[in-house]
Enzyme design. Structure first.
Site: not given
Length: 1025
Positions: A482, A551
């Site tokens: 991220e 994820e």
């Protein structure tokens, strides 16, 4: 004008000073001397206030307080050096890239070590730090040695010219914030200090092995014979030759326990006495050599066969100057026909994301705690770990190698905080992965597309690879997490491919995988996954790169739901190669909390806000398959079942067994018929092979034949049960011998027979009292009635909970229109009918409801008809059913249905049909209080009462849900110790309940598991014995 921020802390191009080049890690007791333990310590508000380390003497420093190394200064007793801060998506400091705050807590550590004259003469001395948060300066004997950034990467410094015989003083000045803070914004606590090991290294002066690179490549298309490449970097010339010895392998079934694993990691390695290959190279020859290995055993996560090797540096007199002992696994990682393959075969990740966390030590995690984690993973069928979002302690990788895990090793890099201002300002609403493009494109220029930070990005990439390169468990490098996507990632990818072309590269932030070998998503819906697959697959079903979910299944609180549907999709399409649940464990920090339940101090687990942080992300840190003590939650139990590597299906007088392993057969398993206790004769099944065996069994388990790795013989790997028909217990309804006494009063209706006394409050439409044999079975206690509410889960919070609150489902009221009582017929004593409307305040919608109590001598049939009417209805409800308050004579309960743990419509695969007793079952309590303890697919429920027999409950034609508890105030409780207890129990008897999903960070509850707004018709029998 002078700047109050030191230049080292605000220059992203300066990532270190005098740090030695990163090398592959190895541990040798003869070389490493631990400097862990008590250090002198003082904390200052800012670098400006800290003492000049060059002028600091030991007499001054030893008068300071002491701190244990490794540890975090925020986790010391009474939080005397500050408190932890938790953020996920935001920075806890003002964004002033690259500058850190001027007020910047600075910890100064000091200690001494002794060196004798022999050590000075014979060895080169280094200091090695495995992890310091955030950055630090190093001084030895008042002289500046060097500087380093990169909180989760190790660093070595040559201190030879600074040490002397006798006592030597080490001073480390640690800064909480720097320019590197902006690229270390991972979802975890902000904690500072020397939190990993510190070692004094003593390397032979005349010559020593500086670095080793060991690589394996198969030389034929059948992956039978291999080439072992060994490259040795020797520093110094006073040696004669190098001996390399490879020993017979320890097969993947080697038995370990926690103590033997720890013993090996502490340097006590035992070797096979049988040499497999031995090789020597003279000093003047190349120190890079290749060895042909005939048919080596393969290393895989399923059979982690390791060959130990010994590398000896030999002096001219034949003595061993230095010896390195480690291991190698023969395995080859490739992208073939669009899939990730190991040794030529596709693999499927059954993985988890794992952070460093300990409930009392933070990221200063003792190795035995890591061992405990990994053993637990193996017990729960997990085969892969993503190191989120930074490299682990180097010793952890030996454990991965030995126990067998596919590992994604990730660079210490995340810039989440640069996205949050834009996100808040624009209120960005878009479907993933479009959000990724929009957020990343707009914000990449701050860091990931900023050339000023390229050096820092590349430094983290090179340290990742060069330290961990020799571990067979690592099959993928990851460029971080991220952190938008920009030029610096492209540079990282190029560098990693140069440093190590033998592995694949991952980065989820690179949507189109331009700088990655794999497509990677987070928390996608099934529709998005399928759309992506179709867009990247040609008409022949071929594709260039697979998709993994780095994820998914966000395990926050009660959840995740719908894991079964994800796994079914992974099995169905080769394009998907599995994923990694977010995440392994909650990050709660143990503290003492004043309970709102009793006003006393209790142990609790802190999350964001508990330390009064100005900025925090609340309970989002409690999102693990394990609780904060790293004990399994119901979510981990569910995951084990969903990912089991053998499928057992029982139906129509047969058992079908399918091997879902990627490499190994089923020869290591026994299949046991639980109905008879006998072993079922199952032929050896290769991966994806199935066999159907005639059998009348209803329940089969697969267990290990022998001890293997850390798992013991008899350990259960998989199980299967037949779909059982609804089993309603035999119950004889007693016909009334004489008429009951019926009293239709102004406020109450009562029906009384020889053993049963029923009283209903006409005004409230609720049972006032129900007695059997004179004992209270159910009584009025804030009412017993039809209810719709349940405490929200973390996964309800983003949408469903807000909807339910918006429609005032928690404020549903029953308005009684009329109550009638009639004499019974067909053996009943009486029929009491309640007509009402159940609706919330404010809204038009509601249920026209008819409740009919048909009362027999030994049972009550409760028939409920609910018609939904009115405008502006909610889309769905949390649940629908009854709540009954149980009398003081309540003792325990047993049930036939799914158990022994909790279950919900989309989280029940792991719960087996059986007969369970509450005395043998402990209800799971979540770190953050929320809805829990529901039991789906219940066939009947027996509630036992002292002196009054039992109450048996069953619902005609279909199973039901129930929960028995004494908790209240769960909605308002912040920690488990805040949940209040009534001192008596209530029964929640539900016709239906909403699923749990994983929408705290992921998709909503699937349509088929939503309790949609509709008419409800159901009935229960309440029978008394």
């Amino acid at each position: 004008m002078s700047c109050l921020i030191p230049e080292n802390l605000r220059n992203p191009k300066k990532v270190h000073e005098n740090r030695l080049p990163t090398r592959a890690y190895y541990y040798d007791q003869d070389i490493f001397e631990s400097l862990n333990g008590p250090w002198a310590f003082a904390l200052f508000d800012a670098p400006l206030d800290a003492p000049d380390a060059k002028n600091l003497d030991w007499e001054t420093a030893k008068k300071w307080s002491t701190i244990s190394v490794p540890s975090h200064w925020e986790l010391q007793e009474d939080w005397k050096y500050g408190k932890p801060i938790y953020t996920n998506v935001q920075y806890p400091i003002p964004i002033d890239i690259p500058n850190p705050p001027t007020v910047n807590p600075t910890g100064v550590y000091a200690r001494t070590f002794e060196l004798d004259s022999k050590s000075i003469e014979s060895f080169e001395h280094r200091l090695r730090f495995e992890g310091v948060d955030n950055c630090y300066e190093l001084y030895v004997n008042g002289q500046y040695v060097g500087f380093n950034k990169g909180s989760r990467n190790g660093a070595e410094f040559d201190i030879q010219k600074y040490v002397s015989e006798g006592e030597n003083l080490v001073v480390v000045k640690v800064f909480k914030w720097s320019d590197s803070t902006y690229i270390e914004d991972q979802d975890q606590w902000w904690l500072s200090g020397i939190y990993r090991d510190v070692s004094l290294l003593k390397l032979p002066k005349k010559a020593h092995i500086e670095d080793v690179r060991v690589t394996t490549t198969f030389v034929d298309s059948q992956y039978q014979d291999a080439e072992l490449s060994v490259k040795v970097d020797v520093q110094g010339s006073s040696y004669d030759h190098i001996n390399f010895t490879l020993y017979e392998p320890e097969d993947g079934s080697k038995v370990y326990d926690a103590s033997s694993l720890l013993n090996e990691e502490n340097g006590n390695t035992t070797f096979s006495t049988k040499e497999f290959i031995s090789f020597s190279t003279k000093k003047n020859e190349e120190t890079a050599f290749k060895i042909n290995v005939k048919a080596p055993e393969h290393w895989t996560a399923e059979n982690p066969t390791l060959y130990k090797y010994q590398l000896d540096l030999i002096g001219s007199d034949g003595s061993v100057i230095q010896s390195i002992k480690h291991h190698v696994g023969f395995r080859q990682v490739e992208l073939k026909d669009g899939n990730i393959t190991v040794n030529g075969k596709d693999i499927l990740f059954r993985g988890v994301n794992r952070h460093d966390h300990h409930p009392r030590f933070g990221r200063a995690v003792p190795l035995d705690f890591v061992v405990r984690d990994l053993i637990l993973m193996k017990k729960f069928n997990i085969n892969a770990v993503r190191n989120s979002h930074y490299p682990n302690h180097p010793k952890v990788y030996d454990l991965f190698d030995k126990l067998g895990f596919w590992v994604i090793d990730e660079a210490d890099l995340e810039t989440h905080g640069v996205q949050e201002p834009f996100n808040r300002h624009t209120n960005l609403e878009a479907e993933y992965p479009d959000t990724k493009n929009k957020l990343y494109d707009v914000n990449a220029h701050y860091l990931s597309d900023n050339p000023e930070y390229e050096v820092a990005y590349l430094d983290r990439a090179s340290q990742l690879v060069l330290r961990d390169v020799n571990h067979p468990s690592i099959i993928i490098w990851s460029l971080g997490n991220e952190a938008c996507y920009g030029r610096n990632h492209k540079a990282m990818y190029k560098l990693i491919k140069q440093l190590d072309p033998t592995r694949l590269v991952h980065y989820e932030g690179d949507l189109n995988a331009l700088s990655a070998d794999i497509f990677s998503f987070m928390y996608p819906t099934f529709e998005i996954m399928e759309r992506w697959r179709k867009n990247h697959t040609d008409e022949n079903g071929k594709f260039e790169k697979p998709l993994i979910l780095c994820e998914y299944g966000h395990a926050m609180g009660n959840g995740p739901g719908s894991l079964k549907e994800y796994q079914e999709l992974f099995y169905k399409e080769k394009f998907y190669q599995g994923g990694f649940i977010w995440e392994w464990a909650n990050h709660g920090i143990e503290f003492e909390d004043v309970s709102t339940a009793d006003g006393k101090l209790h142990k609790a687990y802190a999350y964001g806000g508990d330390f009064k942080e100005e900025v925090h992300d609340g309970v989002f840190i409690m999102d693990g398959l394990c609780n904060s003590e790293h004990n399994p939650t119901p979510g981990l139990v569910e995951y084990k079942k969903v990912i089991e590597p053998v499928h057992i299906k029982i139906a129509h007088g047969s058992v079908t067994i399918t091997n879902k392993h990627d490499f190994i057969t089923t020869d290591h398993l026994l299949f046991i018929d639980k109905d008879t206790g006998k072993t079922i004769d199952v032929p050896s099944l290769k991966p994806e092979e199935s066999v159907t065996i005639p059998s009348d069994t209803t329940y089969v388990v697969a267990v290990l034949k022998d001890d293997a790795g850390v798992l013991k013989a008899g350990h259960e790997i998989a199980w299967g049960q037949a779909e059982l028909p609804l089993k309603v217990p035999d119950f004889v309804t007693e016909t009334a011998e004489k008429a009951a006494k019926i009293n239709d009063g102004k406020r109450y209706v009562s029906v009384e027979s020889s053993g049963l006394h029923f009283i209903l409050d006409k005004l409230l439409g609720k049972i006032e009292s129900l007695k059997v044999k004179g004992k209270e079975i159910s009584s009025k206690f804030e009412g017993s009635s039809i209810t719709f509410w349940r405490p929200p889960t973390n996964n309800d919070e983003p949408r469903d909970f807000k909807n339910w609150k918006k429609y005032n489902i928690d404020l549903m009221k029953q308005n009684i229109h009329g109550v009638s009582v009639e004499k019974g017929s067909n053996g009943s004593l009486a029929v009491v009918t309640v007509n009402s409307r159940i609706s919330p305040v404010v809204f038009y919608y509601g249920f026209e409801t008819v409740q009919k109590y048909t009362i027999f001598a030994n049972k009550i049939n409760l028939n409920t008809s609910m018609k939904l009417t009115g405008e502006y209805q909610p889309p769905d409800f949390p649940r629908v059913g009854y709540e009954f308050w149980l009398g003081d004579s309540y003792e325990s309960f047993e049930w036939l249905g799914r158990g022994p743990g909790e279950s919900y419509p989309d989280k029940k695969e792991s719960q087996r049909f059986g007969l369970y007793d509450s005395k043998d079952v402990e209800e799971f309590v979540y770190d953050y209080p929320q809805e829990n303890g529901n039991h789906t697919d219940t066939h009947f429920l027996n509630i036992k009462f002292e002196g009054a027999g039992k109450l048996s409950i069953f619902q005609k034609e279909k199973p039901f849900n129930f929960k028995i508890s004494d908790e209240y105030g769960v909605d308002e409780a912040a920690h488990a110790c805040d949940v209040k207890r009534y001192g008596r129990h209530y029964l929640r008897l539900d016709h239906a309940i909403h699923g749990v999903g994983s929408e705290a960070c992921g998709p909503a509850v699937l349509d088929q598991y939503r309790l949609k707004a509709q008419d409800f018709n159901f009935e229960f029998d309440l029978a008394f014995e």
